[in-house]
Design an enzyme around this catalytic site. Sequence first.
Site, PDB file in Angstrom:
ATOM      1  N   ASP A 101       0.975  -1.228  -0.111  1.00  0.00           N
ATOM      2  CA  ASP A 101       0.085  -0.038  -0.065  1.00  0.00           C
ATOM      3  C   ASP A 101       0.783   1.230  -0.037  1.00  0.00           C
ATOM      4  OD1 ASP A 101      -2.454   1.598   0.547  1.00  0.00           O
ATOM      5  OD2 ASP A 101      -1.426   1.788   2.546  1.00  0.00           O
ATOM      6  N   ASP A 128      -1.781  -1.022   5.979  1.00  0.00           N
ATOM      7  CA  ASP A 128      -2.112  -0.362   7.308  1.00  0.00           C
ATOM      8  C   ASP A 128      -3.520   0.345   7.604  1.00  0.00           C
ATOM      9  OD1 ASP A 128      -1.826   2.203   5.612  1.00  0.00           O
ATOM     10  OD2 ASP A 128      -1.448   3.233   7.347  1.00  0.00           O
TER      11      ASP A 128
END
Length: 751
Positions: free
Chosen positions: A438, A639
């Site tokens: 990400d 996250d």
Amino acid sequence: MTTNETAPTKKSTSAAVKKTYPVLEMSCAACAVSVESMLKNTPGVVDAGVNYANQDAWVQYDPKVVTPADLQNTIRAIGYDLVIDAEDPQEVQQQAQQQHYEQLKRRTIWAVVLSIPVVLIGMFGMGWPLGNWIMLALAAPVVFWLGGPFFRNAGKQASHGKANMDTLVALSTGIAFLFSLFNLLNPDFWLRRGLEPQVYFEAASVVITFILLGKLLEERAKSNTSSAIRKLMGLQPKTVRIVEGTTEREISIAEVRVGNLLIVRPGERIPVDGRVESGGSYVDESMISGEPVPVEKQTGAKVFAGTINQKGSFRFQAEQVGGGTLLAQIIRMVQEAQGSKAPVQKLVDKIAGIFVPVVLGIAGLTFVAWLLVGGDNALTTALLTSVTVLVIACPCALGLATPTAIMVGVGKGAENNILIKDAESLELGYKVNAVVLDKTGTLTEGRPVVTDIRWNGTAELQDELQPVLYALEAQSEHPLASAVTTYLTGQNVTGATLTDFTSVTGKGVMARSGEETYSIGNRALLTERGITLSEDVSQQAANWQGQAKTVVFFADSEQVLALIAIADPVKATSKQAVETLQKRGIAVYMLTGDNAQTAAAVAGQVGLQHYRSEVLPTDKAEFVQELQRSGKVVAMVGDGINDSQALAQADVSIAMGKGSDIAMDVAKMTLITSDLMSVPKALYLSRRTVQTIRQNLFWAFIYNLIGIPVAAGVLYPAFGFLLSPMIAGAAMALSSVSVVSNSLRLRSARL
């Protein structure tokens, strides 16, 4: 913190709970199989598992059908025990293990003291008339007093139709001793047949001694594998100071309740999670974040158990206590990972479960075979070889091969800010050949900061206008405003007094300071106010925008006073982490919901060729599936809540510790640091752990594959060699110690 409840797994009813209990008195891998089998067959138990290396059992059961006391009684029936009624079960287990170790050490010392003269008489005093009687007197307490637990445990196992390592020890030494006793008391039985009556008191005595010595070394080595847990537990103080009105008093950590007001003095560890009520200080949170710089704590700031207060003093209100603290969750995660079984361990457990019956069968066949072909000394040889088979066969090395490596690997990860939730991810990590990252919060810091600022004017003008800029942004509700105020706070700037503050939706804010009207916002706000940009200002703004930075303009009523570039900066170690992964032959991809320009800029900064922009959460999961269909073993690193679907889909899921709770719940590994270099470290740790498991299993299997046939006498026809039971006992002890020692080598690995 050891006992915990979780949602039920498959096969369970909605009423089922899952708890983990320390197990006492397990002495071998087959013991763990016996305990697990008994638990699984207890009415009301949905599922259960036992880990020999960390001496824990997890049980999923229906509390309406079975109670912890019932489980305890079931295990006690076969000679073991569960720790169920204790405020700190781990402490009880540790005390019991320490007590067991001290008892084992005393038994071992006495066994050595009594066995040495037995061996000396057996070697040099064979013609001495009293020699055999002295050996009997010395060997009897070694076998039946110091080795008594082997016989008692074997009896309890047999009463339930089970067998374990104690069964092998009791049978081998018991048969050798009784055979020797018969020969001593009835020498004429052999003399009439023209044979010399032999005694093997020294063999029985030395086998018990070697096995006790091996178990002593094994216990000592095993205690080292869980040192990471003890270190984590040591981060929480035993006592705290509670504030009650105008007085303070010291209480046990177990007495702290949510809402209590606690005081922390300079240099003390924070006992529980909470929020600062008054005072202030800097706190070393490196055990959580991995960052060495202490974090400032003022009123309203969160504090966490186990972190270290620096020079200041403050009071805080307890919000999470006991098993609810972040430290307790970290400890529980490490414990569960150390107790989980790698896929290869499930096969090893099956082998250990049938190992003892198979060995008993081989010993029986050995006895019969030597009776048939042993000639004049057939019975003596048959007894010796079958006893030696029973002595040398040991499922302990096999049972310890995987869990000890997993325990040390998980502990090593915890020391390097890598929390591993289960053994499967640790075992699978070395196969990863594709890593999906990400962007926000993983490759980047996850928060906007001022990266550049350019003032158009003198330093004196800048000093005069910075308070105005600070005051404007302090009143602004725009998400980027805090980046500017944080930057100016770091420059020790305080706000000026403003009037007529106005927020222009989608463009920026304006206010008056003195006789002048100032504004900060985007280019549309400048246009609305009739302010034109000079060529060099336009060029500078275009350059920053090409680097995927957001540019805001600070202006008075006539001109732009300053340009400010704001961006989510790439972490310092992101480029190095990507390069490290790529050098290892791992393909690295970046996925982001951000625009193409920003994605391209970040990818360029970290050296990525493969990236996708403007992807939705479902797109991330589908991309992971796409890689898996192409044959890739995928690790997903994220996250946020938007990453949770892709994390669940990935073969190995890794969450950044500062991310959302959902991401960390889904992920099988959590990095409690913002350093992305922990990702290649985690994958390398997996490789080293799997290598250690393979080495352990190789030596454990080779030991038994070679040792048992040699003990049975396969070398005798060609070389006239029969293995002594004493040497077999030493070899059996060393096999377990070698496996544990090899696992402990992981502790010195450089990640």
